[in-house]
Design an enzyme around this catalytic site. Structure first.
Site, PDB file in Angstrom:
ATOM      1  CE  LYS A   1     -10.471  -8.006   9.436  1.00  0.00           C
ATOM      2  NZ  LYS A   1      -9.762  -9.299   9.485  1.00  0.00           N
TER       3      LYS A   1
ATOM      4  CG  ASP B   1      -7.926 -11.586   7.462  1.00  0.00           C
ATOM      5  OD1 ASP B   1      -8.910 -11.713   6.691  1.00  0.00           O
ATOM      6  OD2 ASP B   1      -7.998 -11.853   8.681  1.00  0.00           O
TER       7      ASP B   1
ATOM      8  CE1 TYR C   1      -5.687   4.473  -0.014  1.00  0.00           C
ATOM      9  CE2 TYR C   1      -4.896   5.971  -1.705  1.00  0.00           C
ATOM     10  CZ  TYR C   1      -4.734   4.825  -0.959  1.00  0.00           C
ATOM     11  OH  TYR C   1      -3.630   4.038  -1.170  1.00  0.00           O
TER      12      TYR C   1
ATOM     13  CG  ASP D   1       2.073  -2.378  -4.284  1.00  0.00           C
ATOM     14  OD1 ASP D   1       1.450  -1.842  -5.222  1.00  0.00           O
ATOM     15  OD2 ASP D   1       3.022  -1.827  -3.694  1.00  0.00           O
TER      16      ASP D   1
ATOM     17  CG  ASP E   1      -2.381   1.259  -2.247  1.00  0.00           C
ATOM     18  OD1 ASP E   1      -1.794   1.387  -3.337  1.00  0.00           O
ATOM     19  OD2 ASP E   1      -1.871   1.560  -1.147  1.00  0.00           O
TER      20      ASP E   1
HETATM   21  C1  IPM Z   1      -1.133   3.486  -6.332  1.00  0.00           C
HETATM   22  C2  IPM Z   1      -0.214   4.329  -5.482  1.00  0.00           C
HETATM   23  C3  IPM Z   1      -0.969   5.550  -4.995  1.00  0.00           C
HETATM   24  C4  IPM Z   1      -2.128   5.073  -4.141  1.00  0.00           C
HETATM   25  C5  IPM Z   1      -0.118   6.597  -4.255  1.00  0.00           C
HETATM   26  C6  IPM Z   1       1.057   7.057  -5.064  1.00  0.00           C
HETATM   27  C7  IPM Z   1      -0.947   7.778  -3.810  1.00  0.00           C
HETATM   28  O1  IPM Z   1       0.303   3.573  -4.450  1.00  0.00           O
HETATM   29  O2  IPM Z   1      -1.626   4.006  -7.365  1.00  0.00           O
HETATM   30  O3  IPM Z   1      -1.342   2.321  -5.992  1.00  0.00           O
HETATM   31  O4  IPM Z   1      -1.965   4.850  -2.942  1.00  0.00           O
HETATM   32  O5  IPM Z   1      -3.218   4.929  -4.685  1.00  0.00           O
HETATM   33 MG    MG Z   2      -0.177   1.501  -4.538  1.00  0.00          MG
END
Ligand code: IPM
Ligand code: MG
Length: 361
Positions: free
Chosen positions: A192, A224, A141, A252, A248
């Site tokens: 990884k 993975d 990042y 999710d 990240d």
């Molecule tokens: C998160 C979000 C952020 C990230 C974005 C909005 C920049 O997806 O906090 O997980 O990628 O960190």
């Molecule tokens: Mg995110």
């Protein structure tokens, strides 16, 4: 004693969900004399529109002076074609980086009332309680060099750099081991290392730091496989620690185990415990302004703030119990709605939590 909270609502559903979290904090503040003071600031697209920067000077000053930050979300269609340097996301990344909020805690807990809302079988997710510790201020990042360049043959090439120093890996390792010590004492480091040297070093340092925590059992997993295991048998995990980008993505995935991304809070902490608290979901521009977003991830982020930055565990417990009790009363926002439940708006969900607190939770 007063505690200053910088409130950065941001874009999309940000203002709607943050309103509900502030409503809950306001109630507890009055009820328990917590000494919380709120000050609003601009971040993301909203800040860009007003000042030309997604992370304006005034917000830097405000957030540095504050004891904690409550954030909604940033981003939206409107700003997608802007130069990457001034896109809303840059505001959030700037804030994480400027305040050195390197340790990002993303707990995925399944409330039993929502077992049906998950797309996974109830027996796979029942009782789920896992913590993802995501490194938040390094890795790909932030690595340099980065950009889009034109090669000699005239073709464009995009490039980013995955880098971690020993120091960066060590501090996130210590943070994760300490959290594991307070839980089930099992830490799984996700990398990884079979392909990327950077995460080969990551693995090496995790092993080294593990020597300081003989009571914690450390394991390693390739990312993975970890993504597969998260949906195959998520309850095998207690704490996972991983890089910025892997965290990240995996968080999710983990959110869907809990029924909805609208349920996952987060804390981003610096080395002194100062923190920023935000839901892990984004600004959801498709549903913004409709009053249907789920405010629970933000309300639960407020609970994390009370717990981690202000050491108010009783107040934090009360918020979490009130969320439980609101779910018990069968109110559901659209994202967690199932047959037989009562569909409510964003603010009605916030009210349900406050009412549970008023009723003595
Ligand atoms: C998160 C979000 C952020 C990230 C974005 C909005 C920049 O997806 O906090 O997980 O990628 O960190
Ligand atoms: Mg995110």
């Amino acid at each position: 004693m007063t505690h200053k909270i910088a409130v950065l609502a941001g874009d999309g559903i940000g203002p709607e969900i943050v309103n509900e979290a502030v409503k809950v904090l306001d109630y507890l503040n009055a009820d328990m004399g917590l000494g919380l003071e709120f000050e609003n600031g601009l971040i993301g697209g909203a800040a860009y529109d007003e000042t030309g920067s997604p992370f304006p000077e005034a917000t830097i000053t405000l957030t540095k002076a504050a004891d904690a930050i409550l954030l909604g979300a940033v981003g939206g269609y409107k700003w997608e074609s802007l130069d990457i340097a001034v896109r809303p996301e840059k505001g959030l990344l700037g804030l994480r980086s400027e305040l050195e909020l390197f340790s990002n805690l993303r707990p995925a807990i399944l409330y039993p009332q929502l077992a049906d809302a998950s797309t996974l079988k109830p027996e796979v997710v029942a009782g789920l309680d896992l913590m993802i510790v995501r490194e938040l201020t390094g890795g790909i990042y932030f690595g340099q060099p980065r950009g889009i360049r034109v090669l000699d043959n005239g073709e464009k090439q995009g490039y980013n750099t995955l880098v971690y120093t020993e120091t960066e890996i060590k501090r996130i390792a210590h943070s994760a081991f300490k959290i594991a010590q307070k839980r089930d004492k099992r830490l799984c480091s996700v990398d990884k290392a079979n392909v990327l040297e950077c995460t080969e070093l990551w693995r090496e340092i995790m092993d080294e730091v593990a020597k300081d925590y003989p009571d914690v059992e450390l394991s390693h997993m390739y990312v993975d496989n970890a993504s597969m295991q998260l949906v195959r048998a998520p309850k095998q995990f207690d704490v996972m620690v991983t890089t910025n980008m892997f965290g990240d993505i995996l968080s999710d995935t983990a959110s869907m185990l809990t029924g909805s991304i609208g349920m996952l809070p987060s804390a981003s902490l610096d080395c002194n415990g100062k923190g920023m608290y935000e839901p892990i979901h984004g600004s959801a521009p498709d549903i913004a302004g409709k009053g249907i977003a789920n405010p629970l991830a933000t309300i639960l982020s407020a609970a994390m703030m009370l717990r981690y930055t202000f050491n108010q565990s009783v107040a934090a417990d009360r918020i979490e119990a009130a969320v439980n009790s609101a779910l018990d009363s069968n109110v559901r926002t659209a994202d967690i709605y199932s047959d037989g439940m009562q569909k409510v708006s964003t603010s009605e969900m916030g009210d349900a939590v406050v009412n549970a607190l008023k009723a003595g939770v």
